[in-house]
Enzyme design. Structure first.
Site, PDB file in Angstrom:
ATOM      1  N   ASP A   1       0.807  -1.218   0.000  1.00  0.00           N
ATOM      2  CA  ASP A   1       0.000   0.000   0.000  1.00  0.00           C
ATOM      3  C   ASP A   1       0.843   1.273   0.000  1.00  0.00           C
ATOM      4  O   ASP A   1       1.908   1.336   0.622  1.00  0.00           O
ATOM      5  CB  ASP A   1      -0.897  -0.022   1.247  1.00  0.00           C
ATOM      6  CG  ASP A   1      -2.017   0.980   1.185  1.00  0.00           C
ATOM      7  OD1 ASP A   1      -2.548   1.222   0.087  1.00  0.00           O
ATOM      8  OD2 ASP A   1      -2.392   1.506   2.252  1.00  0.00           O
TER       9      ASP A   1
ATOM     10  N   HIS B   1      -6.611  10.176   5.956  1.00  0.00           N
ATOM     11  CA  HIS B   1      -5.870   9.156   6.688  1.00  0.00           C
ATOM     12  C   HIS B   1      -5.656   9.584   8.144  1.00  0.00           C
ATOM     13  O   HIS B   1      -5.640  10.766   8.468  1.00  0.00           O
ATOM     14  CB  HIS B   1      -4.495   8.929   6.052  1.00  0.00           C
ATOM     15  CG  HIS B   1      -4.554   8.364   4.671  1.00  0.00           C
ATOM     16  ND1 HIS B   1      -4.419   9.129   3.545  1.00  0.00           N
ATOM     17  CD2 HIS B   1      -4.732   7.100   4.228  1.00  0.00           C
ATOM     18  CE1 HIS B   1      -4.499   8.363   2.465  1.00  0.00           C
ATOM     19  NE2 HIS B   1      -4.689   7.123   2.861  1.00  0.00           N
TER      20      HIS B   1
ATOM     21  N   HIS C   1      -9.939   5.374   0.829  1.00  0.00           N
ATOM     22  CA  HIS C   1      -8.877   5.418   1.835  1.00  0.00           C
ATOM     23  C   HIS C   1      -9.351   6.266   3.015  1.00  0.00           C
ATOM     24  O   HIS C   1     -10.317   7.014   2.917  1.00  0.00           O
ATOM     25  CB  HIS C   1      -7.614   6.034   1.242  1.00  0.00           C
ATOM     26  CG  HIS C   1      -6.875   5.137   0.305  1.00  0.00           C
ATOM     27  ND1 HIS C   1      -5.506   4.971   0.341  1.00  0.00           N
ATOM     28  CD2 HIS C   1      -7.311   4.341  -0.713  1.00  0.00           C
ATOM     29  CE1 HIS C   1      -5.129   4.129  -0.607  1.00  0.00           C
ATOM     30  NE2 HIS C   1      -6.214   3.730  -1.259  1.00  0.00           N
ATOM     31  N   GLY C   2      -8.649   6.146   4.143  1.00  0.00           N
ATOM     32  CA  GLY C   2      -9.018   6.934   5.306  1.00  0.00           C
ATOM     33  C   GLY C   2     -10.361   6.556   5.887  1.00  0.00           C
ATOM     34  O   GLY C   2     -11.059   7.392   6.486  1.00  0.00           O
TER      35      GLY C   2
ATOM     36  N   SER D   1     -11.192   4.831   8.474  1.00  0.00           N
ATOM     37  CA  SER D   1     -11.346   4.802   9.935  1.00  0.00           C
ATOM     38  C   SER D   1     -12.058   6.039  10.447  1.00  0.00           C
ATOM     39  O   SER D   1     -12.701   6.000  11.504  1.00  0.00           O
ATOM     40  CB  SER D   1      -9.971   4.693  10.608  1.00  0.00           C
ATOM     41  OG  SER D   1      -9.356   3.462  10.317  1.00  0.00           O
TER      42      SER D   1
ATOM     43  N   ASN E   1     -10.363   0.738   2.748  1.00  0.00           N
ATOM     44  CA  ASN E   1      -9.095   0.640   3.472  1.00  0.00           C
ATOM     45  C   ASN E   1      -9.261   1.110   4.911  1.00  0.00           C
ATOM     46  O   ASN E   1      -9.778   2.208   5.152  1.00  0.00           O
ATOM     47  CB  ASN E   1      -8.029   1.502   2.796  1.00  0.00           C
ATOM     48  CG  ASN E   1      -7.513   0.904   1.509  1.00  0.00           C
ATOM     49  OD1 ASN E   1      -8.144   0.037   0.919  1.00  0.00           O
ATOM     50  ND2 ASN E   1      -6.365   1.369   1.066  1.00  0.00           N
TER      51      ASN E   1
END
Length: 288
Positions: free
Chosen positions: A84, A183, A211-212, A214, A233
């Site tokens: 990644d 992120h 992405h990011g 979370s 992700n």
């Protein structure tokens, strides 16, 4: 079971109008937790090793990669291995021999022309060696401690017309799109631009990657999958779970010194979070 490939898992998810979860791993405990959590959920999963994780391991890819391969081959669910956020061409060239079926090549910090040229060269090299390749257009932000770009800053969001041109000219297999996530967020307050995501999904034929994730609330993740995201992700969420569990354990037991005790607690917390996230992403409902 034999290693799965990222390409087959993402393609299958995109065809089913769902998403495959991809978790970033840093330690063997991360690897074991992701696989345990995926087995509990009965779902396929992607193990991701980032360039930052390789840097943390003194620049050595193989120790963690070989551990991940060994664990994946013993998993009861399909597991793929993905390299990644690769910026180093030297690291890119290590991927095929280390068990990776895919790589995310990250030249997104460059201006459009530079990103396109670098990614096109990386994609040609990767495809010649059977690697599935993901790229990024726009800047998701938040890597290496840098703040995410303002939502209205030039280049902060992925432009659908530019994305169509980028994918056609680079030949990448998937595209990470900037639609409002960042992120390394430790709060789940990211607000995604679902209208933009819909326009990107309509403009492109390759799978889209978030992405990011979370920092995105559960309902935002569900809406993103409904809107066209096929790979999600997750990294920081695991570190939050692990750190919180270890901190609580050591606070309650200040005399503890056996690392197996607190690492085991951290591993269990990560596995529970993996299962929880997979459950959120499972069957999010039909896409429009």
């Amino acid at each position: 079971m034999p290693l799965a490939t990222t390409g087959e898992l993402v393609t299958r998810a995109a065809t089913a109008r769902s998403a495959v979860p991809a978790f970033n791993v840093i330690t063997l405990e991360h690897v074991e937790a992701v696989i345990t959590g995926a087995e509990s959920a009965g779902a396929p999963v992607v193990l991701q090793v980032s360039e930052n994780a390789v840097r943390f391991r003194h620049g050595r890819l193989l120790p963690l990669a070989r551990a991940a391969v060994a664990a994946a081959e013993r998993a009861a669910v399909p597991v793929a291995l993905h390299l990644d956020h690769v910026q180093s061409d030297e690291l890119l060239r290590q991927a095929p021999g280390a068990g990776f079926s895919s790589v995310m090549y990250d030249a997104a910090r460059q201006a459009y022309a530079g990103n396109l040229a670098a990614t096109r060269a990386a994609a040609a090299w990767a495809h010649d060696r059977g690697l599935w390749i993901e790229a990024e257009l726009g800047q998701i932000g938040g890597k290496d401690g840098r703040p995410a770009l303002d939502a209205h800053a030039p280049g902060a969001r992925t432009d659908p017309d530019q994305a169509r041109d980028f994918v056609a000219r680079t030949g990448v297999d998937a595209l990470a799109v900037a639609v409002g996530s960042a992120h390394a967020m430790t709060t789940r307050t990211a607000v995604l631009d679902h209208g933009l995501l819909g326009r990107l999904a309509a403009a492109l034929t390759v799978p889209l990657v978030l992405h990011g994730s979370s920092g995105v609330p559960d309902e935002g993740l569900v809406a993103a999958v409904r809107g066209g995201i096929a790979k999600v992700n997750i990294g920081t969420a695991l570190n939050i779970a692990m750190t919180g569990a270890i901190r609580a354990f050591l606070t309650a037991r200040p005399e503890a010194v056996d690392s197996r005790k607190y690492l085991g607690v951290g591993r269990e917390a990560m596995a529970r979070e993996v299962t929880r996230i997979i459950d959120v992403l499972t069957d999010p409902g039909p896409r429009p």
